[in-house]
Scaffold this motif. Structure first.
Motif, mmCIF file in Angstrom:
data_model
loop_
_atom_site.group_PDB
_atom_site.id
_atom_site.type_symbol
_atom_site.label_atom_id
_atom_site.label_comp_id
_atom_site.label_asym_id
_atom_site.label_seq_id
_atom_site.Cartn_x
_atom_site.Cartn_y
_atom_site.Cartn_z
ATOM 1 N N TYR A 1 -20.163 72.228 66.643
ATOM 2 C CA TYR A 1 -20.662 71.068 65.913
ATOM 3 C C TYR A 1 -20.086 71.063 64.502
ATOM 4 O O TYR A 1 -19.939 72.112 63.871
ATOM 5 C CB TYR A 1 -22.184 71.089 65.868
ATOM 6 C CG TYR A 1 -22.802 71.070 67.245
ATOM 7 C CD1 TYR A 1 -23.133 69.878 67.869
ATOM 8 C CD2 TYR A 1 -22.999 72.267 67.951
ATOM 9 C CE1 TYR A 1 -23.672 69.863 69.152
ATOM 10 C CE2 TYR A 1 -23.529 72.262 69.229
ATOM 11 C CZ TYR A 1 -23.864 71.060 69.821
ATOM 12 O OH TYR A 1 -24.378 71.053 71.094
ATOM 13 N N CYS A 2 -19.765 69.864 64.020
ATOM 14 C CA CYS A 2 -19.129 69.743 62.707
ATOM 15 C C CYS A 2 -19.785 68.656 61.868
ATOM 16 O O CYS A 2 -19.952 67.519 62.330
ATOM 17 C CB CYS A 2 -17.638 69.439 62.864
ATOM 18 S SG CYS A 2 -16.770 69.151 61.288
ATOM 19 N N LEU A 3 -20.150 69.009 60.650
ATOM 20 C CA LEU A 3 -20.537 68.065 59.611
ATOM 21 C C LEU A 3 -19.348 67.932 58.673
ATOM 22 O O LEU A 3 -18.849 68.942 58.159
ATOM 23 C CB LEU A 3 -21.743 68.575 58.835
ATOM 24 C CG LEU A 3 -23.100 68.585 59.542
ATOM 25 C CD1 LEU A 3 -24.090 69.416 58.736
ATOM 26 C CD2 LEU A 3 -23.616 67.170 59.720
ATOM 27 N N PHE A 4 -18.882 66.700 58.453
ATOM 28 C CA PHE A 4 -17.692 66.493 57.623
ATOM 29 C C PHE A 4 -18.007 65.485 56.533
ATOM 30 O O PHE A 4 -18.606 64.440 56.781
ATOM 31 C CB PHE A 4 -16.522 65.991 58.466
ATOM 32 C CG PHE A 4 -15.223 65.900 57.711
ATOM 33 C CD1 PHE A 4 -14.320 66.936 57.749
ATOM 34 C CD2 PHE A 4 -14.915 64.769 56.958
ATOM 35 C CE1 PHE A 4 -13.124 66.866 57.047
ATOM 36 C CE2 PHE A 4 -13.735 64.689 56.236
ATOM 37 C CZ PHE A 4 -12.822 65.733 56.280
ATOM 38 N N LEU A 5 -17.571 65.782 55.313
ATOM 39 C CA LEU A 5 -17.782 64.915 54.163
ATOM 40 C C LEU A 5 -16.440 64.663 53.490
ATOM 41 O O LEU A 5 -15.705 65.605 53.190
ATOM 42 C CB LEU A 5 -18.749 65.582 53.182
ATOM 43 C CG LEU A 5 -19.043 64.866 51.867
ATOM 44 C CD1 LEU A 5 -19.729 63.529 52.105
ATOM 45 C CD2 LEU A 5 -19.906 65.746 50.968
ATOM 46 N N GLU B 1 -12.020 62.769 61.361
ATOM 47 C CA GLU B 1 -11.848 64.069 60.709
ATOM 48 C C GLU B 1 -12.700 65.166 61.334
ATOM 49 O O GLU B 1 -12.245 66.311 61.468
ATOM 50 C CB GLU B 1 -12.166 63.947 59.217
ATOM 51 C CG GLU B 1 -11.078 63.311 58.379
ATOM 52 C CD GLU B 1 -11.184 61.792 58.297
ATOM 53 O OE1 GLU B 1 -10.516 61.193 57.447
ATOM 54 O OE2 GLU B 1 -11.947 61.211 59.114
ATOM 55 N N ALA B 2 -13.927 64.826 61.711
ATOM 56 C CA ALA B 2 -14.799 65.843 62.306
ATOM 57 C C ALA B 2 -14.259 66.315 63.649
ATOM 58 O O ALA B 2 -14.309 67.509 63.967
ATOM 59 C CB ALA B 2 -16.217 65.288 62.467
ATOM 60 N N MET B 3 -13.738 65.378 64.442
ATOM 61 C CA MET B 3 -13.135 65.751 65.721
ATOM 62 C C MET B 3 -11.931 66.662 65.510
ATOM 63 O O MET B 3 -11.735 67.644 66.234
ATOM 64 C CB MET B 3 -12.694 64.499 66.478
ATOM 65 C CG MET B 3 -13.817 63.569 66.864
ATOM 66 S SD MET B 3 -13.158 62.039 67.595
ATOM 67 C CE MET B 3 -14.678 61.093 67.794
ATOM 68 N N PHE B 4 -11.128 66.316 64.512
ATOM 69 C CA PHE B 4 -9.955 67.143 64.220
ATOM 70 C C PHE B 4 -10.351 68.550 63.802
ATOM 71 O O PHE B 4 -9.758 69.538 64.243
ATOM 72 C CB PHE B 4 -9.107 66.501 63.122
ATOM 73 C CG PHE B 4 -8.218 67.484 62.415
ATOM 74 C CD1 PHE B 4 -7.134 68.055 63.070
ATOM 75 C CD2 PHE B 4 -8.490 67.883 61.117
ATOM 76 C CE1 PHE B 4 -6.335 69.001 62.436
ATOM 77 C CE2 PHE B 4 -7.701 68.818 60.478
ATOM 78 C CZ PHE B 4 -6.618 69.379 61.144
ATOM 79 N N PHE C 1 -12.379 66.810 50.757
ATOM 80 C CA PHE C 1 -13.166 67.096 51.956
ATOM 81 C C PHE C 1 -14.032 68.334 51.790
ATOM 82 O O PHE C 1 -13.778 69.206 50.955
ATOM 83 C CB PHE C 1 -12.245 67.304 53.169
ATOM 84 C CG PHE C 1 -11.372 68.530 53.069
ATOM 85 C CD1 PHE C 1 -11.818 69.764 53.531
ATOM 86 C CD2 PHE C 1 -10.099 68.456 52.521
ATOM 87 C CE1 PHE C 1 -11.022 70.901 53.433
ATOM 88 C CE2 PHE C 1 -9.289 69.589 52.422
ATOM 89 C CZ PHE C 1 -9.755 70.812 52.882
ATOM 90 N N ALA C 2 -15.064 68.352 52.616
ATOM 91 C CA ALA C 2 -15.894 69.538 52.809
ATOM 92 C C ALA C 2 -16.387 69.470 54.241
ATOM 93 O O ALA C 2 -16.638 68.383 54.762
ATOM 94 C CB ALA C 2 -17.071 69.559 51.838
ATOM 95 N N PHE C 3 -16.502 70.606 54.884
ATOM 96 C CA PHE C 3 -17.034 70.596 56.243
ATOM 97 C C PHE C 3 -17.787 71.888 56.541
ATOM 98 O O PHE C 3 -17.562 72.917 55.914
ATOM 99 C CB PHE C 3 -15.940 70.368 57.292
ATOM 100 C CG PHE C 3 -14.912 71.459 57.409
ATOM 101 C CD1 PHE C 3 -15.181 72.646 58.096
ATOM 102 C CD2 PHE C 3 -13.641 71.307 56.861
ATOM 103 C CE1 PHE C 3 -14.235 73.650 58.228
ATOM 104 C CE2 PHE C 3 -12.688 72.298 56.981
ATOM 105 C CZ PHE C 3 -12.978 73.477 57.664
ATOM 106 N N VAL C 4 -18.690 71.760 57.497
ATOM 107 C CA VAL C 4 -19.434 72.907 58.018
ATOM 108 C C VAL C 4 -19.313 72.866 59.533
ATOM 109 O O VAL C 4 -19.621 71.848 60.155
ATOM 110 C CB VAL C 4 -20.920 72.864 57.617
ATOM 111 C CG1 VAL C 4 -21.661 74.048 58.242
ATOM 112 C CG2 VAL C 4 -21.080 72.887 56.111
ATOM 113 N N VAL C 5 -18.861 73.942 60.117
ATOM 114 C CA VAL C 5 -18.749 74.059 61.572
ATOM 115 C C VAL C 5 -19.724 75.117 62.054
ATOM 116 O O VAL C 5 -19.809 76.205 61.470
ATOM 117 C CB VAL C 5 -17.308 74.452 61.991
ATOM 118 C CG1 VAL C 5 -17.258 74.811 63.471
ATOM 119 C CG2 VAL C 5 -16.342 73.315 61.689
#
Length: 257
Positions: free
Chosen positions: A82-86, A107-110, A137-141
């Motif tokens: 699971y990915c949260l993308f900002l 972007e989250a899918m990538f 960008f910032a993301f949490v996986v």
């Protein structure tokens, strides 16, 4: 966005935990459940959340015609990841082409596909994969099957991210500073830009992977210890950076301070 991970899964840096958060009479950090409820209460009609037993919580504000968000917010899940993308990537088209994704991928899918490639020992080191992402960008996986956490923040400063420690020792990650302050008391800090964090590998600067990160104590306006800032130590270098291959794991970088 908001992500909370139990300490047994995330292994947050000890320097984030301020002694001032545990002194009698001072403001105390909240439990993960209390922090989640506060986050949901701010946006009661357009907030989505997922809870993974006692190990993790993911939540984000869904854009609508009323809420004006400065940065794009995305959430998706695939293959128990699971990915949260900002934010956004300026070179998304070239990246999804490189990874063989469909043109409609966001972007989250990538990020999920890039993580899967890294996890399954693809041809590139983690720092190079993140360095190839252009934009704010910032993301949490969260890899729910493996129980692993992977977070990164771009180096341009266009997106802000914060992390802290909840009452039970869990790590809290969010772009909402007020939620972090309320939930973590004095045990929080800005997530360092240009860096990535893995629950097993620790914290690393993806632009300067050969240099160590050093924790610098933070003192707030009241003169109280408030977590720690993590800075690149230009004078200290790691012994080596493991490269992905049949006998190595990309998460095992050296992060000793």
């Amino acid at each position: 966005m908001l992500a909370i991970f139990h300490k047994a899964f995330a292994h947050p840096p000890e320097e984030l935990n301020s002694p001032a958060s545990h002194k009698h009479g001072s403001k105390q950090p909240k439990t993960p459940e209390e922090t989640l409820q506060e986050f949901l209460s701010v946006h009661p009609t357009n907030t989505f959340s997922m809870t993974f037993a006692q190990s993790a919580v993911l939540a984000y504000v869904q854009p609508d015609h009323v809420t004006m968000l400065r940065h794009q917010r995305l959430f998706c899940g695939f293959d128990d990841i699971y990915c949260l993308f900002l934010g956004s990537l300026n070179n998304l088209c070239s990246q999804i082409k490189q990874y063989g994704l469909s043109k409609g991928s966001n972007e989250a899918m990538f990020v999920i596909e890039a993580y899967r490639t890294l996890r399954d020992r693809g041809p590139y080191p983690a720092d190079q994969v993140i360095k190839d992402m252009e934009g704010s960008f910032a993301f949490v996986v969260y890899d729910s099957k493996a129980g692993k956490v992977f977070t990164a923040l771009g180096s341009d400063g266009g997106v802000k991210l914060y992390w802290g420690i909840a009452a039970d020792g869990s790590v809290v990650i969010s772009d909402d500073l007020e939620v972090i302050k309320a939930g973590c008391a004095k045990s929080f800090a800005p997530f360092p830009k240009g860096c990535m964090f893995h629950s097993e590998g620790g914290l690393m600067n993806f632009e300067h992977p050969m240099n160590k990160m050093r924790a610098m104590p933070r003192v707030d306006s009241e003169g109280v210890m408030c977590g720690a800032n993590f800075k690149l130590d230009v004078y200290s270098r790691v012994n080596s950076i493991p490269r992905v291959g049949s006998q190595s794991n990309w998460t095992e970088w050296d992060t000793s301070y």
